[in-house]
Scaffold this motif. Structure first.
Motif, PDB file in Angstrom:
ATOM      1  N   PRO A   1     -54.783  19.983  39.338  1.00  0.00           N
ATOM      2  CA  PRO A   1     -53.755  19.553  40.300  1.00  0.00           C
ATOM      3  C   PRO A   1     -53.931  20.167  41.687  1.00  0.00           C
ATOM      4  O   PRO A   1     -53.741  19.488  42.701  1.00  0.00           O
ATOM      5  N   GLN A   2     -54.302  21.435  41.754  1.00  0.00           N
ATOM      6  CA  GLN A   2     -54.498  22.063  43.060  1.00  0.00           C
ATOM      7  C   GLN A   2     -55.698  21.467  43.795  1.00  0.00           C
ATOM      8  O   GLN A   2     -55.644  21.233  45.010  1.00  0.00           O
TER       9      GLN A   2
ATOM     10  N   VAL B   1     -60.650  30.466  41.155  1.00  0.00           N
ATOM     11  CA  VAL B   1     -60.763  31.934  41.137  1.00  0.00           C
ATOM     12  C   VAL B   1     -59.699  32.551  42.036  1.00  0.00           C
ATOM     13  O   VAL B   1     -58.990  33.487  41.647  1.00  0.00           O
ATOM     14  N   TYR B   2     -59.571  32.007  43.247  1.00  0.00           N
ATOM     15  CA  TYR B   2     -58.591  32.546  44.190  1.00  0.00           C
ATOM     16  C   TYR B   2     -57.171  32.406  43.656  1.00  0.00           C
ATOM     17  O   TYR B   2     -56.373  33.349  43.741  1.00  0.00           O
ATOM     18  N   THR B   3     -56.842  31.230  43.138  1.00  0.00           N
ATOM     19  CA  THR B   3     -55.466  31.020  42.682  1.00  0.00           C
ATOM     20  C   THR B   3     -55.129  31.903  41.481  1.00  0.00           C
ATOM     21  O   THR B   3     -53.997  32.392  41.370  1.00  0.00           O
ATOM     22  N   LEU B   4     -56.097  32.128  40.587  1.00  0.00           N
ATOM     23  CA  LEU B   4     -55.867  33.023  39.454  1.00  0.00           C
ATOM     24  C   LEU B   4     -55.607  34.440  39.948  1.00  0.00           C
ATOM     25  O   LEU B   4     -54.613  35.072  39.571  1.00  0.00           O
ATOM     26  N   LEU B   5     -56.494  34.941  40.814  1.00  0.00           N
ATOM     27  CA  LEU B   5     -56.368  36.321  41.277  1.00  0.00           C
ATOM     28  C   LEU B   5     -55.125  36.514  42.137  1.00  0.00           C
ATOM     29  O   LEU B   5     -54.433  37.527  42.025  1.00  0.00           O
TER      30      LEU B   5
ATOM     31  N   ILE C   1     -50.968  22.750  54.068  1.00  0.00           N
ATOM     32  CA  ILE C   1     -51.809  22.347  52.931  1.00  0.00           C
ATOM     33  C   ILE C   1     -51.758  23.411  51.833  1.00  0.00           C
ATOM     34  O   ILE C   1     -51.559  23.106  50.648  1.00  0.00           O
ATOM     35  N   PHE C   2     -51.929  24.669  52.213  1.00  0.00           N
ATOM     36  CA  PHE C   2     -52.005  25.719  51.200  1.00  0.00           C
ATOM     37  C   PHE C   2     -50.638  26.062  50.619  1.00  0.00           C
ATOM     38  O   PHE C   2     -50.546  26.521  49.468  1.00  0.00           O
ATOM     39  N   GLN C   3     -49.591  25.828  51.377  1.00  0.00           N
ATOM     40  CA  GLN C   3     -48.256  25.933  50.796  1.00  0.00           C
ATOM     41  C   GLN C   3     -48.076  24.865  49.713  1.00  0.00           C
ATOM     42  O   GLN C   3     -47.549  25.130  48.630  1.00  0.00           O
ATOM     43  N   ALA C   4     -48.530  23.651  50.024  1.00  0.00           N
ATOM     44  CA  ALA C   4     -48.405  22.545  49.059  1.00  0.00           C
ATOM     45  C   ALA C   4     -49.228  22.809  47.804  1.00  0.00           C
ATOM     46  O   ALA C   4     -48.808  22.475  46.688  1.00  0.00           O
ATOM     47  N   ILE C   5     -50.412  23.409  47.982  1.00  0.00           N
ATOM     48  CA  ILE C   5     -51.282  23.665  46.828  1.00  0.00           C
ATOM     49  C   ILE C   5     -50.569  24.544  45.801  1.00  0.00           C
ATOM     50  O   ILE C   5     -50.691  24.330  44.588  1.00  0.00           O
TER      51      ILE C   5
END
Length: 704
Positions: free
Chosen positions: A349-350, A432-436, A294-298
């Motif tokens: 999208p994420q 927040v997580y994806t930005l950082l 899942i998180f790879q796809a995100i």
């Protein structure tokens, strides 16, 4: 739109009620709360034959009208109170054709309330595969009710059901299913005389359950208490006696109408799958693998649409900057509102991918297995098995998850679940997580298909689970209670996901995120832009004079000089003053005053951090369209050291801070409402913020 009648869906959990709701209403849905309580309800509009329209209300799933939780209690209250906005003109009772005996217990109770009912006999295809043969006409005659066979997943029978709803005016009331007066002779007559009620079964329910029914007047409650004492009523014994009588009726009804001519092959098939997916070791390994995918796809699938959204906002900002007249309003739009919105909406999208996967896992029946497996861990940390549902739900949002703790009867388990649920990584943390992570983790693929950023995101989600369980274990030692909890859950059979249902769920969640976050972001962006654009009188003039007269360094280009002026103005603004005020407190964590501003604004909602950083860095120097916000943040330099602001140490420190900090006002309000005490949200805020500060301090000091 004119509504011709109000229809409520009622049934046991896992009977396909939500699927039928989606099939009837399509996109005409909204989510709200029942009046006076924070129990969530879904409503929608269904277009019926003959040009009629029905409002459809999806009541919480329940096995009986005797509630064991607040969610279940609302069902009786809605059905009993004719003044309730959710009180229906017609009930659609959804029954699982493959488990009819259990479902009919609730039906007989509903039928005795004398509200017009249609039975939607769902999962007929599954009943056929399991060798169950139902004589629908004979069953309808014995129950005295209209029965429509459907398969909500496949859309079969929906038009016939809509036709039956449109003809609701011709539905006769059902006959009594049991002899109610024999339970407590003479009691019903007394209740009808003393309390304003005419239905015999409702009269019994009032004396059994008056503590759970909010619409009763104080004098009515006193009369019911007197009758309870006079007739020596024991609600538990009365329920058991009534249930036995109802099952005698149900057995008689089903004896000639339902036959099983083969073994339930599909259930056996589900059991064989469960031996693998719920294995005490292999089950958790498979769950971790699914999370990994899942998180790879995100991170990988969302890149293209995220770039498109980012480019759209860059183009829109450039267009407005070039064509709108210069002035404060144009600057507010281009340097305030648009950067704030784009900073969060780019992550849609994420979020959509996350909810697509969650919906698929729920629709196939796998999420119920995750709940079952997690129950073993819950027990070890001292939580009730029913805590699993809020914990898993926290992946989406802590607010409805905390509301769902009403299904937990044990007070201690419920309080601990409420206190630890916000530690689970929710969708608001995802931007927040994806930005950082994008700032500090290289965009590198291992072995050609494994994203390092995806692994980092998975680790943050696992940290949320680990911290919730650890804190729960500590609180188990601190909070004392003599109650014992239990966990009963029915595992549905495995089924292929309904892609329409997956799409509707994803759209609803994305829409809720975009509009709820959007409102807060626009408000915060406007306030922040004002704070960043204005300063105490004379401060901006001093800066302009200084750079015009004192800083006549010919080696500095005009554009660089403009950037220095803008940066100095931001620091001197009201926003800069606010950031500088708290900077000494957050400096040990590695944060500067700009990050401090974002920490303050994101107390409204965590995802506002991203919009705030975008707004600040748009106001700081270059115009928004010259450089992507992410790149500007990545290139930001500490003026004292000349080193990047977002070093690895600072990035991980921020990740840890947002993993633990209670930065969601909505969650705190719901905690206050659910516990009816101010001390619990205060305790929650203090322990989470304290953990966030101490742990992020430790991470920064180790990594710097």
């Amino acid at each position: 739109m004119k509504v011709d009648l109000k229809v409520a869906l009622i049934g046991n959990p896992n009977t396909g009620k939500s699927s039928l709701f989606n099939a009837l209403t399509g996109m005409n849905q909204k989510v709200g709360n029942f009046p006076g309580v924070t129990v969530e309800k879904k409503t929608g509009l269904a277009k019926l034959p003959e040009g009629r329209t029905a409002q459809v209300i999806d009541l919480p799933g329940t096995y009986s009208l005797y509630p064991k939780s607040k969610d279940e209690a609302i069902v009786l209250e809605v059905l009993a109170d004719t003044q309730n906005s959710g009180h229906p003109d017609l009930l659609i009772f959804i029954a699982d054709a493959s488990n009819l005996k259990r479902n009919l217990l609730l039906y007989t109770q509903v039928a005795d309330l004398k509200i017009p009912v249609i039975i939607a006999l769902n999962m007929m295809d599954m009943a056929d595969r399991n060798g169950i043969r139902i004589d629908i006409d004979a069953l309808a005659n014995k129950l005295g009710v209209r029965i429509i066979p459907i398969s909500a997943r496949n859309g079969k029978g929906i038009m016939e059901l809509k036709q039956a709803i449109a003809e609701a005016n011709h539905i006769p009331l059902q006959a009594d299913t049991i002899d109610l007066d024999s339970l407590y002779p003479g009691l019903i007559t007394r209740i009808i005389q003393d309390v304003n009620v005419s239905n015999p079964y409702l009269a019994l329910q009032l004396v059994y359950q008056y503590p759970y029914i909010s619409y009763l007047k104080s004098e009515e409650i006193e009369k019911l208490k007197q009758l309870e004492k006079e007739y020596d009523i024991n609600p538990s014994k009365a329920q058991a006696k009534e249930t036995i009588a109802r099952y005698e009726f149900i057995n008689d009804v089903l004896y000639d109408t339902v036959q099983r001519d083969s073994k339930p092959s599909q259930e056996n098939y589900s059991n064989r799958i469960d031996k693998i997916l719920t294995h005490k070791f292999g089950g958790f390994a498979i769950f971790l693998l699914i999370l990994f995918l899942i998180f790879q796809a995100i991170f990988t699938w969302a890149k293209v649409p995220m770039d498109l959204i980012s480019n759209f906002f860059v183009t829109l900002t450039t267009l407005l900057s070039d064509h709108l007249p210069p002035g404060p309003l144009t600057q507010l739009i281009t340097n305030g509102v648009l950067p704030g919105l784009s900073g969060v909406l780019v992550f849609i999208p994420q979020i959509a991918i996350l909810f697509i996967f969650i919906s698929i896992l729920e629709d196939t029946g796998y999420m119920a297995r995750v709940t079952f497996m997690m129950d073993k861990i819950m027990r070890k940390v001292g939580l009730n098995g029913k805590s699993v549902i809020p914990i898993i739900g926290g992946l989406a949002c802590a607010v409805p998850s905390i509301m769902s703790t009403r299904s937990i009867e044990n007070w201690k388990d419920r309080i601990i679940t409420i206190l630890v649920t916000p530690l689970i990584t929710c969708s608001a943390r995802l931007p927040v997580y994806t930005l950082l992570i994008s700032l500090i983790v290289p965009q590198r693929m291992v072995w050609g298909f494994i994203s390092l950023q995806g692994i980092a995101l998975m680790m943050m989600y696992l940290l949320g689970f680990f911290s919730a369980f650890t804190v729960a274990w500590v609180m188990k030692k601190i909070i004392k209670s003599g109650q014992k909890g239990y966990f009963i859950m029915e595992l549905p059979v495995y089924q292929w996901p309904r892609w329409k249902n997956v799409g509707l769920t994803m759209l609803q969640k994305v829409k809720a995120f975009a509009f709820q976050a959007g409102k807060v972001i626009i408000a915060v962006s406007i306030i922040l832009w004002v704070l960043a654009s204005y300063a105490p009188p004379g401060r901006f003039a001093e800066i302009e004079h200084y750079y015009k007269t004192q800083r006549s360094d010919k080696s500095v280009s005009a554009s660089e000089n403009d950037r220095l002026v803008a940066s100095a103005k931001l620091e001197a603004s009201y926003a800069g003053i606010l950031g500088k005020t708290i900077e000494p407190v957050i400096r040990p964590l590695g944060y500067d005053w700009k990050i401090g501003i974002a920490l303050i604004t994101s107390f409204a909602a965590r995802e506002v951090f991203v919009g705030t950083m975008a707004t600040i860095y748009s106001a700081d120097g270059d115009s928004h369209h010259q450089e992507a916000i992410l790149q500007k943040i990545k290139n930001a330099k500490n003026p004292n050291t000349g080193l990047p602001v977002f070093t690895t140490a600072v990035g991980f420190s921020l990740l840890i801070f947002y993993a633990f900090a209670m930065q969601c006002m909505s969650t705190m309000v719901v905690v206050y409402k659910e516990t009816n005490a101010l001390k619990w949200p205060v305790i929650q805020f203090l322990y989470m913020t304290g953990l966030a500060y101490l742990l992020s301090f430790g991470v920064y000091q180790i990594l710097k």
